[in-house]
Design a protein around this motif. Structure first.
Motif, PDB file in Angstrom:
ATOM      1  N   LEU A  28     -14.157  -0.135   6.998  1.00 14.71           N
ATOM      2  CA  LEU A  28     -13.929   0.439   5.679  1.00 14.71           C
ATOM      3  C   LEU A  28     -14.633  -0.300   4.567  1.00 14.71           C
ATOM      4  O   LEU A  28     -14.909   0.260   3.533  1.00 14.71           O
ATOM      5  CB  LEU A  28     -12.448   0.315   5.333  1.00 14.71           C
TER       6      LEU A  28
ATOM      7  N   ARG B 264      -5.960   3.647  -1.326  1.00 10.25           N
ATOM      8  CA  ARG B 264      -5.892   3.108   0.036  1.00 10.25           C
ATOM      9  C   ARG B 264      -7.276   3.060   0.664  1.00 10.25           C
ATOM     10  O   ARG B 264      -7.641   2.106   1.341  1.00 10.25           O
ATOM     11  CB  ARG B 264      -4.976   3.977   0.900  1.00 10.25           C
ATOM     12  N   GLN B 265      -8.048   4.137   0.461  1.00 11.12           N
ATOM     13  CA  GLN B 265      -9.384   4.187   1.052  1.00 11.12           C
ATOM     14  C   GLN B 265     -10.260   3.064   0.523  1.00 11.12           C
ATOM     15  O   GLN B 265     -11.069   2.496   1.236  1.00 11.12           O
ATOM     16  CB  GLN B 265     -10.050   5.534   0.736  1.00 11.12           C
TER      17      GLN B 265
ATOM     18  N   GLU C 235     -14.618   8.489   7.884  1.00 14.22           N
ATOM     19  CA  GLU C 235     -14.596   9.937   8.080  1.00 14.22           C
ATOM     20  C   GLU C 235     -13.669  10.591   7.051  1.00 14.22           C
ATOM     21  O   GLU C 235     -14.006  11.596   6.435  1.00 14.22           O
ATOM     22  CB  GLU C 235     -14.115  10.217   9.503  1.00 14.22           C
ATOM     23  N   VAL C 236     -12.516   9.975   6.860  1.00 17.84           N
ATOM     24  CA  VAL C 236     -11.535  10.487   5.910  1.00 17.84           C
ATOM     25  C   VAL C 236     -12.106  10.486   4.490  1.00 17.84           C
ATOM     26  O   VAL C 236     -11.790  11.343   3.672  1.00 17.84           O
ATOM     27  CB  VAL C 236     -10.251   9.629   6.002  1.00 17.84           C
TER      28      VAL C 236
ATOM     29  N   ASN D 120       0.821  -1.215   0.000  1.00 15.90           N
ATOM     30  CA  ASN D 120       0.000   0.000   0.000  1.00 15.90           C
ATOM     31  C   ASN D 120       0.856   1.267   0.000  1.00 15.90           C
ATOM     32  O   ASN D 120       0.382   2.353   0.275  1.00 15.90           O
ATOM     33  CB  ASN D 120      -0.987   0.006   1.165  1.00 15.90           C
TER      34      ASN D 120
ATOM     35  N   ARG E  65     -11.540  -1.127  13.050  1.00 16.29           N
ATOM     36  CA  ARG E  65     -11.233   0.062  12.261  1.00 16.29           C
ATOM     37  C   ARG E  65     -10.939  -0.328  10.817  1.00 16.29           C
ATOM     38  O   ARG E  65     -11.328   0.363   9.884  1.00 16.29           O
ATOM     39  CB  ARG E  65     -10.026   0.782  12.874  1.00 16.29           C
ATOM     40  N   ALA E  66     -10.251  -1.464  10.648  1.00 16.18           N
ATOM     41  CA  ALA E  66      -9.953  -1.918   9.296  1.00 16.18           C
ATOM     42  C   ALA E  66     -11.185  -2.524   8.625  1.00 16.18           C
ATOM     43  O   ALA E  66     -11.381  -2.381   7.420  1.00 16.18           O
ATOM     44  CB  ALA E  66      -8.811  -2.928   9.326  1.00 16.18           C
TER      45      ALA E  66
ATOM     46  N   TYR F  76     -12.850   6.138  11.663  1.00 18.53           N
ATOM     47  CA  TYR F  76     -11.866   7.050  11.085  1.00 18.53           C
ATOM     48  C   TYR F  76     -11.750   6.939   9.561  1.00 18.53           C
ATOM     49  O   TYR F  76     -11.780   7.936   8.848  1.00 18.53           O
ATOM     50  CB  TYR F  76     -10.480   6.841  11.720  1.00 18.53           C
TER      51      TYR F  76
ATOM     52  N   ARG G 157      -4.087   7.951  -2.258  1.00 18.74           N
ATOM     53  CA  ARG G 157      -4.992   8.103  -1.103  1.00 18.74           C
ATOM     54  C   ARG G 157      -6.329   7.423  -1.357  1.00 18.74           C
ATOM     55  O   ARG G 157      -6.844   6.696  -0.515  1.00 18.74           O
ATOM     56  CB  ARG G 157      -5.220   9.588  -0.815  1.00 18.74           C
TER      57      ARG G 157
ATOM     58  N   LEU H 222      -3.714   2.920  17.538  1.00 13.76           N
ATOM     59  CA  LEU H 222      -5.020   3.573  17.620  1.00 13.76           C
ATOM     60  C   LEU H 222      -4.820   5.062  17.865  1.00 13.76           C
ATOM     61  O   LEU H 222      -3.745   5.485  18.280  1.00 13.76           O
ATOM     62  CB  LEU H 222      -5.830   2.966  18.764  1.00 13.76           C
TER      63      LEU H 222
ATOM     64  N   PHE I  19      -2.154  -3.067  12.843  1.00 10.69           N
ATOM     65  CA  PHE I  19      -0.746  -2.930  13.195  1.00 10.69           C
ATOM     66  C   PHE I  19      -0.391  -3.706  14.459  1.00 10.69           C
ATOM     67  O   PHE I  19      -1.228  -3.912  15.328  1.00 10.69           O
ATOM     68  CB  PHE I  19      -0.403  -1.456  13.416  1.00 10.69           C
TER      69      PHE I  19
ATOM     70  N   MET J 192      -5.861  -1.810   7.309  1.00  9.85           N
ATOM     71  CA  MET J 192      -4.586  -2.252   7.858  1.00  9.85           C
ATOM     72  C   MET J 192      -4.668  -2.372   9.378  1.00  9.85           C
ATOM     73  O   MET J 192      -5.288  -1.558  10.042  1.00  9.85           O
ATOM     74  CB  MET J 192      -3.479  -1.284   7.447  1.00  9.85           C
TER      75      MET J 192
END
Ligand code: ADP
Ligand code: MG
Lengths: 411, 282
Positions: free
Chosen positions: A185, A108-109, A136-137, A79, A181-182, A133, A105, A121, A116, A114
């Motif tokens: 998406l 990736r979205q 939101e991005v 990525n 979080r991953a 998040y 960008r 966080l 970690f 991802m």
């Protein structure tokens, strides 16, 4: 052009060299100089050297290797958190290395979730706001993203914790947040860099199970980094083994374990309990011959056994494997003039599917009746049989490379 | 002892004067305009503070201090200190000083935070700016009075200008430090999810740097207060001027009163901004 099932990710001749002037180091590397030599002469670090591999859609690929072998670098080249020095990375056929910043960008979205090792966080955001998040991005409206985030929070079993901040959670729970979080998406690829390595063994096992459960439903393409072979075997549909930035072997867990490419791989394999890794399929003797309860009498069964050179035969009735008869009993029944197998049919048999681990077979074979175990497919068709002697000799065979490895190391 | 040869004499003073003359002549229009704008802005702030009924400020500050420090007696003490300024008959002068502090801090933040952000996102810019900030902080504060005086003449505007120059370094420096201290793995995660530069700045870096930036704001405020007193030498009215006059006339009592008010004001501002800086966000 017809589009057949395409690989999700294709990595071609990927190199990553750290330092101000990677071209020089790249040339040396291509001439065959080692990582240490290049470090000594040019002060450039080799992260990844000439890596090529493919990841199929819906599969879990585990990248394994010792610390410093280039796993993190490799996954970050996919990525482009790290820009490769040379080589290509194709995702759905699109070359990631050629994207400009804005395209990257968006890419990736759209494609990459991802997770970690150290969770990474956002410490100032609540669980729910961490999970949302990525959305939101992307500029998704508050309602929509809250809903999706809530769903992801529930998926990882954190319902009721959405307003906590990460510091208040245990490591395992924090990584659930990372996972959520991953997941929120809805990206098609998950990159997981030692996602469970920081967790203690019990929690780690839970998380692995949960990932497998989730994966069953979601069918994402997952690149999972690990330094733990047991984890790799458990999660990986296929495994890539890395050493000093180079891929030394790739294949299924079984391929790697039964046939390690070199001593480095063998040293990994050493402390794995082989019986956990080998499956019923890999230790069975292929055999599809069965007797039919309805039509075969003792003599017919006996003839089938003699032809195949076996001393007992599984019996089938109405599409099911219902039991076994032995050659000895068949002979007796034939002498008594019986016309069917009913009287001598022994109904307590063990049936397994081809993917059960070999270590579960010992207890089945230890029975006093000493019958072989039947390996059947989902329609109860016989695929093969397992007998004690065969299991032992297969195990001995697979131990062989390891014994050779340690012997030569002693010389 | 050997005398340093008089033939070696670098005329740095002449050069600086020449440069200053050049700036004054070339940009006089600009500085006049800038001075006008700042003056306008300051007059409004001063009018506001002078207009503000004293009980409102005393009680308001007391309650606010109680809230941010979480201790009722702290709030009471802060309120009492402000009350004391009024009780000494220095309320109006105090408000003039306060308005100058507020104005210079506001402008310092408007300049300083973006500079700090720029400094954090460029190593080269940091390398250039850092020695300048070091220089600014080691320079004796009244040195800034001279160019301020030359650019803007006497009055509030040069006082504000000198105050800003003196007070702005901490907020620049600590904004930079605060952003750079944000864990790289958090930033990496933000990148991995496809964030833009501005999204990373506003969603990760600034919120996480907030406590450090608040410490910078606290320091900037304290330095502004100290400078406001000194800048009374070039015509800023307020408590500083009161101290200056008392020194000139050797009126110890009068100087003590004004000095004490400045100390109280410093304590109130420091406690409140410090509490804001260290307060845990819920
Ligand atoms: N930013 C970097 N700069 C220089 N060298 C690096 C950098 N990141 C990783 N390396 C080097 O690249 C090699 C591979 O590192 P890494 O991918 O982190 O390994 P792993 O994840 O397998 O532990 C190591 O030798 C490491 O020192
Ligand atoms: Mg790593």
């Amino acid at each position: 052009m017809e589009k057949i099932k395409m690989e999700k990710i294709v990595v071609e001749n990927l190199y990553k060299i750290f330092g101000p002037n990677p071209e020089v180091a790249l040339k040396m590397l291509k001439k065959g100089h080692s990582k240490d030599e290049i470090m000594e002469k040019t002060r450039h670090g080799v992260g990844v050297a000439d890596a090529s591999f493919k990841v199929n859609p819906g599969e879990i690929l585990v990248v394994m290797g010792l610390s410093g072998s280039g796993k993190s670098t490799l996954v970050r080249c996919i990525n482009r958190l790290i820009n490769p020095t040379s080589g290509r990375v194709l995702v759905d056929g699109e070359d990631v290395t050629r994207l400009n910043n804005k395209e990257l960008r968006h890419f990736r979205q759209k494609h990459f979730g991802m997770v970690f090792q150290n969770f990474a966080l956002f410490p100032h955001r609540t669980v729910l706001r961490n999970v949302e998040y990525g959305l939101e991005v992307q500029g998704i409206s508050l309602d929509a993203r809250r809903k999706a985030a809530m769903q992801a929070v529930e998926q990882v079993g954190l319902k009721g914790w959405e307003d906590s901040i990460p510091d208040q959670l245990s490591g395992g729970m924090q990584q659930r947040v990372g996972l959520a979080r991953a997941l929120a998406l809805d990206a098609d690829i998950m990159l997981m860099d030692e996602a469970f390595s920081a967790l203690d063994p019990l929690i780690r096992r839970d998380m692995q199970d949960e990932l497998l459960d989730l994966q069953e439903k979601m069918q994402k393409t997952i690149v999972f980094i690990s330094h733990d072979l047991d984890e790799a075997i458990k999660l990986g549909d296929r495994i890539i083994l890395m050493k000093d930035g180079v891929i030394v072997q790739q294949g299924t867990a079984e391929e790697i374990l039964t046939n390690p490419a070199d001593e480095y791989v063998a040293s990994f394999v050493e402390d794995v309990d082989m019986t956990k890794v080998l499956t019923a399929e890999s230790v069975m003797k292929k055999s599809e011959i069965m007797a039919y309860l309805k039509t075969d009498g003792p003599r017919a069964a006996l003839r089938k056994m003699q032809k195949a050179g076996i001393s007992s035969i599984f019996v089938r009735e109405k599409g099911k494997c219902v039991g076994i008869v032995t050659a000895k009993n068949c002979r007796k029944a034939a002498d008594r003039g019986e016309k069917t197998l009913h009287a001598i049919l022994e109904k307590t048999i063990h049936k397994v599917t081809p993917d059960v681990p070999a270590n579960t077979l010992f207890s089945m074979l230890g029975d006093e009746n000493q019958h072989p175990v039947a390996v059947v497919d989902e329609n109860d068709h016989l695929l093969g049989v397992i007998v004690v002697g065969l299991l032992m000799s297969r195990l001995a065979e697979t131990m062989q490379p390891e014994i050779n490895g340690s012997a030569s190391a002693n010389v | 002892m050997m005398q340093f040869p008089e033939t070696i004499d670098i005329p740095l003073d002449v050069w600086v004067d020449a440069a200053m003359d050049w700036v004054l002549i070339t940009f006089s229009g600009f500085f006049d305009l800038l001075g006008q704008i700042i003056l306008y802005f300051m007059i409004y702030i001063e009018k506001f503070f002078v207009w503000l009924p004293w009980p409102v400020l005393v009680i308001g500050v007391g309650l606010f201090a109680w809230r941010v420090t979480g201790r009722w007696w702290s709030g009471l003490l802060m309120g009492a200190m402000l009350f004391f300024i009024g009780a000494l008959g220095l309320w109006k002068l105090g408000m003039m000083t306060l308005s100058l502090v507020v104005a210079s801090v506001l402008i310092s933040l408007i300049i300083g935070i973006p500079l700090g952000i720029a400094m954090a996102s460029s190593d080269r810019f940091e390398a250039v700016l850092k020695p300048i900030l070091d220089g600014m902080q080691t320079m004796p504060s009244f040195v800034y009075l001279i160019p301020a005086l030359m650019l803007f003449g006497l009055g509030k505007v040069p006082a504000l200008f000198a105050t800003i120059i003196y007070a702005v370094p901490p907020v620049i420096r600590l904004t930079n430090v605060g952003i750079r201290e944000v864990s790289p793995s958090v930033i990496e995660a933000a990148h991995a999810f496809g964030s833009s530069y501005w999204q990373i700045l506003f969603k990760a870096q600034l919120p996480l740097a907030r406590p450090t930036i608040m410490v910078g704001i606290n320091q900037t405020t304290m330095m502004a207060l100290a400078m406001v007193v000194i800048s009374s030498m070039i015509g800023a009215k307020g408590l500083g001027l009161e101290v200056l006059l008392a020194i000139n006339r050797i009126e110890v009592g009068r100087g003590f009163e004004a000095g004490l008010c400045i100390v109280f004001m410093a304590i109130v501002i420091d406690r409140i901004t410090f509490a804001l800086a260290t307060k845990k966000k819920q």
